[in-house]
Design a protein around this motif. Sequence first.
Motif, PDB file in Angstrom:
ATOM      1  N   LEU A 144      -1.838  25.009 -31.911  1.00 51.60           N
ATOM      2  CA  LEU A 144      -2.962  25.136 -32.929  1.00 51.60           C
ATOM      3  C   LEU A 144      -3.812  23.832 -33.078  1.00 51.60           C
ATOM      4  O   LEU A 144      -5.103  23.954 -33.312  1.00 51.60           O
ATOM      5  CB  LEU A 144      -2.129  24.864 -34.524  1.00 51.60           C
ATOM      6  N   ARG A 145      -3.586  22.626 -32.757  1.00 51.31           N
ATOM      7  CA  ARG A 145      -4.405  21.667 -32.936  1.00 51.31           C
ATOM      8  C   ARG A 145      -5.409  21.507 -31.752  1.00 51.31           C
ATOM      9  O   ARG A 145      -6.374  20.551 -31.523  1.00 51.31           O
ATOM     10  CB  ARG A 145      -3.684  20.196 -32.893  1.00 51.31           C
ATOM     11  N   ASP A 146      -5.146  22.142 -30.817  1.00 45.96           N
ATOM     12  CA  ASP A 146      -5.991  21.890 -29.515  1.00 45.96           C
ATOM     13  C   ASP A 146      -6.491  23.260 -28.820  1.00 45.96           C
ATOM     14  O   ASP A 146      -5.620  24.306 -28.965  1.00 45.96           O
ATOM     15  CB  ASP A 146      -4.954  21.198 -28.303  1.00 45.96           C
ATOM     16  N   THR A 147      -7.450  23.182 -28.096  1.00 49.36           N
ATOM     17  CA  THR A 147      -7.971  24.239 -27.340  1.00 49.36           C
ATOM     18  C   THR A 147      -8.548  24.068 -25.896  1.00 49.36           C
ATOM     19  O   THR A 147      -8.808  22.910 -25.608  1.00 49.36           O
ATOM     20  CB  THR A 147      -8.680  25.083 -28.342  1.00 49.36           C
ATOM     21  N   HIS A 148      -9.147  25.253 -25.463  1.00 47.89           N
ATOM     22  CA  HIS A 148      -9.860  24.886 -24.284  1.00 47.89           C
ATOM     23  C   HIS A 148     -11.219  25.235 -24.605  1.00 47.89           C
ATOM     24  O   HIS A 148     -11.742  26.472 -25.079  1.00 47.89           O
ATOM     25  CB  HIS A 148      -9.508  26.042 -23.080  1.00 47.89           C
ATOM     26  N   TRP A 149     -12.236  24.074 -24.608  1.00 48.95           N
ATOM     27  CA  TRP A 149     -13.577  24.213 -25.082  1.00 48.95           C
ATOM     28  C   TRP A 149     -14.406  25.327 -24.232  1.00 48.95           C
ATOM     29  O   TRP A 149     -14.048  25.669 -23.162  1.00 48.95           O
ATOM     30  CB  TRP A 149     -14.223  22.861 -24.698  1.00 48.95           C
TER      31      TRP A 149
END
Length: 324
Positions: free
Chosen positions: A15-20
């Motif tokens: 949830l807290r991190d993604t691929h920009w």
Amino acid sequence: MLTAAVSEVALRIHLRDTHWERLHPPLLEVGTYAVDPEPYGPPWRTWEECGAQEAAARGIFAPSGNLSDGPSDTVLLAPGDMRGTTLILERAAGYCMGIDGRDGPNLACLSCDLPVGTRIDDCGCWQVVRLLPQAIVRLPGPPERPVMDWPELLGSSALWQRLGEYRDIPAGVALAHVVVAAKGCPVEVAPGPAADLLGPTLAALLPAREGAKRLGLAGPGLGGSAAELVLVPVHPQTGEMWQPSGGAVAVPVEATLWAELASPTHRVRLPTVGGLPTGVERDDPLPPHPRTRFRPSGDAFRRTLARLPAVREPWLREIYDRGY
């Protein structure tokens, strides 16, 4: 407003991190929901405005960007499970490909027009709906999915899902827990997939010297490990960590990533001998080779450390500030 989500699952650590600047799939499976205990949404305050004491009371122990003063315990579900809502158009801003929730609740109930939650589907964001806790009334419905035991879970397809391409995020989370469990000692990773995944980064963060701790793999279906630290899976439905026998320190790992480490051939099945018959040509391209070596997510690593009290220890705060 109604939703079709009936089964609660553990909050995904993705949830807290993604691929920009990449379109992401829904964070949760259809028919499931999870509760996020952390505040979310505007208004936002800087770390300096909040101060270390207030941030620690929220469970954040190192500077970690702006902090939300939005509601806690929002209920997350897949956008396709929503019924009876409409977008509040003046709050539907985003970066480039969708809505990012920057303006606060952007979904209203069709019956009463009151804001009930926030839909997020922009690039660089997990597709999810966050419902305000005060807008939710639990109604009788179908029974929740039964909790699978570990043999059933590993024997099904439940762990081999479409978030696997984002495995750098749970790898960064696991890396943070390993560093904390090592308590400043260097770590020697037992040969195998775990060494390929974490070994180079651990060697850079905790340089080799005397007193190294051995890191192995433990969990359902595996034999005992003589390692002092063991990577163990976290159940995706309950959020409970598998407990090893003996005195080894358990290090939690997201279940899909753990299964990949424990059974790497399950992820990609290749023939062990032989090849295509003479005169037969492939009609599909070979998978592309990665341009760079796989690395655990540095953002997920730092974000996880910021939420562990041990980060206040000088040796670990130095690693946190330096990053990798």
